[in-house]
Write an enzyme that holds these catalytic residues in place. Sequence first.
Site, PDB file in Angstrom:
ATOM      1  N   HIS A   1      -9.806   5.443  -0.245  1.00 41.67           N
ATOM      2  CA  HIS A   1      -8.827   5.601   0.816  1.00 41.67           C
ATOM      3  C   HIS A   1      -9.414   6.506   1.895  1.00 41.67           C
ATOM      4  CE1 HIS A   1      -4.883   4.402  -1.390  1.00 41.67           C
ATOM      5  NE2 HIS A   1      -5.918   3.782  -1.934  1.00 41.67           N
TER       6      HIS A   1
ATOM      7  N   SER B   1     -11.456   5.240   7.315  1.00 39.68           N
ATOM      8  CA  SER B   1     -11.620   5.208   8.766  1.00 39.68           C
ATOM      9  C   SER B   1     -12.554   6.305   9.262  1.00 39.68           C
ATOM     10  CB  SER B   1     -10.259   5.346   9.460  1.00 39.68           C
ATOM     11  OG  SER B   1      -9.495   4.171   9.309  1.00 39.68           O
TER      12      SER B   1
ATOM     13  N   ASN C   1     -10.391   0.806   1.886  1.00 40.43           N
ATOM     14  CA  ASN C   1      -9.194   0.733   2.724  1.00 40.43           C
ATOM     15  C   ASN C   1      -9.476   1.289   4.116  1.00 40.43           C
ATOM     16  OD1 ASN C   1      -8.076   0.053   0.254  1.00 40.43           O
ATOM     17  ND2 ASN C   1      -6.368   1.480   0.416  1.00 40.43           N
TER      18      ASN C   1
ATOM     19  N   ASP D   1       0.821  -1.210   0.000  1.00 39.06           N
ATOM     20  CA  ASP D   1       0.000   0.000   0.000  1.00 39.06           C
ATOM     21  C   ASP D   1       0.859   1.266   0.000  1.00 39.06           C
ATOM     22  OD1 ASP D   1      -2.446   1.441   0.215  1.00 39.06           O
ATOM     23  OD2 ASP D   1      -2.197   1.574   2.400  1.00 39.06           O
ATOM     24  N   HIS D   2       0.485   2.240  -0.826  1.00 36.26           N
ATOM     25  CA  HIS D   2       1.150   3.552  -0.876  1.00 36.26           C
ATOM     26  C   HIS D   2       2.656   3.417  -1.040  1.00 36.26           C
ATOM     27  CE1 HIS D   2      -2.092   6.413  -0.315  1.00 36.26           C
ATOM     28  NE2 HIS D   2      -2.610   5.619   0.614  1.00 36.26           N
TER      29      HIS D   2
ATOM     30  N   THR E   1      -6.605   3.533  10.171  1.00 35.10           N
ATOM     31  CA  THR E   1      -6.578   4.320  11.406  1.00 35.10           C
ATOM     32  C   THR E   1      -7.617   3.858  12.417  1.00 35.10           C
ATOM     33  OG1 THR E   1      -5.734   6.251  10.213  1.00 35.10           O
ATOM     34  CG2 THR E   1      -6.784   6.657  12.348  1.00 35.10           C
TER      35      THR E   1
END
Length: 280
Positions: free
Chosen positions: A205, A208, A227, A83-84, A230
């Site tokens: 993204h 959370s 995704n 990821d990222h 957090t």
Amino acid sequence: MPLVPTASVVDRARAAGAGAPAFNVLHLETAEALVAAAERAGIPLILQISENCVRYHGSLRPLLLATLALAESSGADVSVHLDHITDPGLLREGVEAGARSVMIDASALPYEENVAVTAELTGWCHAHEAYVEAELGEVGGKDGVHAPGARTDPGEAMAFVDATGVDALAVAVGSSHAMRARTTVLDKELIRALRRRLPVPLVLHGSSGVPDEELRAAVAAGMTKINISTHLVSVFTGEVRRTLADSPSLIDSRKYVGPAREAVSAEAERLLRVLGAEAS
């Protein structure tokens, strides 16, 4: 069970009109918690390891290989995704070590550079049978900056997908990275417009900060991969704090990390049921 390709998880969810849950791994305990949740729920799950996580551990291979082993030994359908990833060397290392899915993050670059970097790395990944996600522009909240006004233009997104050949695209529709309060209202009309225009699955993204009802509405509007990091990190830390407050004399980390692992697993299972379709 053999490792499940991320493409399979995402494509199955998209066909079913469900979400493809993608939860981040911070350490072995969270990987264990998430795999256990997927097994109980019977819902496919994507385990994600970010570049920030790799920096914390100091290297990629130990955590990646452990996560791959958990996924491969699970009775659930579990894939492993990087990821990222901004470092091309880290991307290549991960794919060569067994990750078959990666998010190329060149989103901080100007548009033309983002296209060029993403297209080059996508070609390499496809030659190595790896699935590619990318991001157009920056989704709000990078580095703690709350920017819920960021939006993806459907026409630019279509041009980006055509130019890069990516398999999935993270889009800005009102979410923000690193949010602790679940208060975000997403732009469902934009999600529907992007879903109509783009041939590839959409990725959310910063989920959370999105409450359950908004997540369900986003999936119904056309969002597929969701995704979450957090929120689950907060669950883990909150349980550690509660356990130590109740038993301040504890010194064995297993005595407070274990309950935190179980708390994350329970919340991950709940979120899996909010987002996903049970495996057939």
